[in-house]
Motif scaffolding. Structure first.
Motif, short mmCIF file in Angstrom:
data_model
loop_
_atom_site.label_atom_id
_atom_site.label_comp_id
_atom_site.label_asym_id
_atom_site.label_seq_id
_atom_site.Cartn_x
_atom_site.Cartn_y
_atom_site.Cartn_z
N ILE A 138 0.84 -1.20 0.00
CA ILE A 138 0.00 0.00 0.00
C ILE A 138 0.88 1.25 0.00
O ILE A 138 0.62 2.21 -0.73
N ILE A 139 1.92 1.24 0.83
CA ILE A 139 2.81 2.40 0.90
C ILE A 139 3.48 2.63 -0.45
O ILE A 139 3.54 3.76 -0.95
N SER A 140 3.97 1.55 -1.07
CA SER A 140 4.64 1.67 -2.37
C SER A 140 3.69 2.22 -3.42
O SER A 140 4.07 3.07 -4.23
N GLU A 141 2.45 1.71 -3.43
CA GLU A 141 1.47 2.19 -4.40
C GLU A 141 1.19 3.67 -4.19
O GLU A 141 1.14 4.45 -5.14
N GLY B 276 4.27 11.46 1.24
CA GLY B 276 4.68 10.73 2.43
C GLY B 276 3.57 9.79 2.88
O GLY B 276 2.44 9.87 2.39
N PHE B 277 3.90 8.91 3.81
CA PHE B 277 2.94 7.94 4.31
C PHE B 277 3.27 7.69 5.77
O PHE B 277 4.39 7.29 6.11
N VAL B 278 2.30 7.96 6.65
CA VAL B 278 2.51 7.74 8.07
C VAL B 278 1.32 6.98 8.64
O VAL B 278 0.17 7.28 8.30
N ALA C 33 10.99 16.54 2.00
CA ALA C 33 11.36 15.13 2.06
C ALA C 33 10.15 14.24 1.75
O ALA C 33 9.00 14.68 1.83
N ILE C 34 10.43 12.99 1.39
CA ILE C 34 9.39 11.98 1.24
C ILE C 34 9.44 11.12 2.50
O ILE C 34 10.41 10.40 2.74
N TYR C 35 8.39 11.19 3.31
CA TYR C 35 8.41 10.49 4.60
C TYR C 35 7.76 9.11 4.49
O TYR C 35 6.66 8.97 3.93
N VAL C 36 8.44 8.11 5.04
CA VAL C 36 7.86 6.76 5.18
C VAL C 36 8.22 6.25 6.57
O VAL C 36 9.20 6.71 7.17
N TYR D 235 9.38 0.58 7.14
CA TYR D 235 9.05 0.33 5.73
C TYR D 235 10.28 -0.14 4.96
O TYR D 235 11.35 0.46 5.04
N SER D 236 10.10 -1.22 4.22
CA SER D 236 11.14 -1.68 3.30
C SER D 236 10.55 -1.63 1.90
O SER D 236 9.38 -1.98 1.69
N VAL D 237 11.34 -1.19 0.95
CA VAL D 237 10.85 -0.96 -0.41
C VAL D 237 10.26 -2.24 -0.96
O VAL D 237 10.89 -3.30 -0.95
N HIS D 238 9.03 -2.12 -1.42
CA HIS D 238 8.35 -3.26 -2.05
C HIS D 238 8.71 -3.27 -3.52
O HIS D 238 8.45 -2.31 -4.24
N GLN D 239 9.32 -4.34 -3.97
CA GLN D 239 9.72 -4.42 -5.37
C GLN D 239 8.50 -4.45 -6.27
O GLN D 239 7.62 -5.29 -6.10
N PRO D 240 8.41 -3.54 -7.23
CA PRO D 240 7.24 -3.50 -8.10
C PRO D 240 7.17 -4.72 -9.02
O PRO D 240 8.19 -5.19 -9.52
N ASP D 241 5.96 -5.23 -9.19
CA ASP D 241 5.76 -6.31 -10.14
C ASP D 241 5.22 -5.71 -11.43
O ASP D 241 4.92 -4.52 -11.50
N PRO D 242 5.13 -6.51 -12.51
CA PRO D 242 4.64 -5.96 -13.77
C PRO D 242 3.29 -5.28 -13.66
O PRO D 242 3.04 -4.25 -14.28
#
Length: 227
Positions: free
Chosen positions: A96-99, A107-109, A129-132, A136-143
């Protein structure tokens, strides 16, 4: 902060009174001299943005009564691309955060954050800044995620009126119904639909509805509470 008014202006968009009060308190902690305006729906927020002047930051709950999924964020980013929007959500799923970030959130809190952490997040976003969350760990985007981001980019090319027409198409409204709702002629509606199809690179209104509906991310939101 806007140049016209040195006092920071924040738009709080949340349908829960207690959360609006909590956000207001966090905003005041971050900026003691502040002007906050509240909206209980995306529709109300858009009306305020159209008539209440500039805001420095919008704090948005993803789960609002008049939108689905990321529709609220998408409408704000499409109509007011220069307005930073920080998501304040009860959900903390990395997907959800990645999307949200891919759709242009500043940002997302999580709503579970302490007030001083929320205040710090607000200050960070206001400073560019972009706040997370730290967890949070980066979610690898899928196709599929890449395709959705591409559709968001295409949607950003629509005018506010074209976006309204697209939303009505999603509701299953016919051209004559859309024309009545917008107080325009059916020829104008047909022209809008043609431009929507061209900008979205689809061949029919049905395909447009199907492709845009994928942005709802129903599989991510299903059975989730507390947005």
């Amino acid at each position: 902060m806007n140049a016209v008014n040195e006092v920071a202006r924040f738009l709080i968009i949340d349908d829960h009174p207690l959360f609006r009060e909590a956000l207001h308190s966090a905003v005041q902690m971050a900026y003691p001299e502040v002007d906050t305006v509240e909206a209980r729906s995306i529709g109300e927020a858009l009306e305020l943005l159209a008539g209440a002047g500039q805001f420095d930051l919008a704090l948005l709950d993803l789960s609002m009564p008049d939108v689905h999924g990321f529709d609220g964020l998408l409408q704000l980013r499409t109509r007011y691309p220069h307005l930073p929007v920080m998501i304040v959500s009860g959900h903390e799923d990395a997907r959800i955060i990645s999307e949200a970030l891919s759709y242009g959130a500043a940002g997302f809190v999580p709503k579970s954050a302490r007030k001083d952490d929320l205040a710090g997040a607000i200050r960070a976003v206001m400073e560019g800044a972009i706040y997370v969350p730290e967890t949070y760990s980066v979610h690898q985007p899928d196709p599929e995620s890449t395709d959705r981001a591409d559709m968001v980019q295409r949607l950003s090319r629509l005018t506010p009126q074209q976006l309204r027409v697209l939303q009505m198409l999603r509701q299953g409204m016919l051209n004559k119904q859309i024309a009545y709702e917008l107080q325009v002629g059916e020829t104008t509606v047909k022209a809008h639909v043609s431009e929507i199809l061209r900008k979205l690179n689809v061949y029919s209104r049905t395909q447009a509805v199907i492709e845009v509906s994928k942005l709802d991310n129903a599989e991510l939101f299903r059975d989730q509470q507390g947005f």
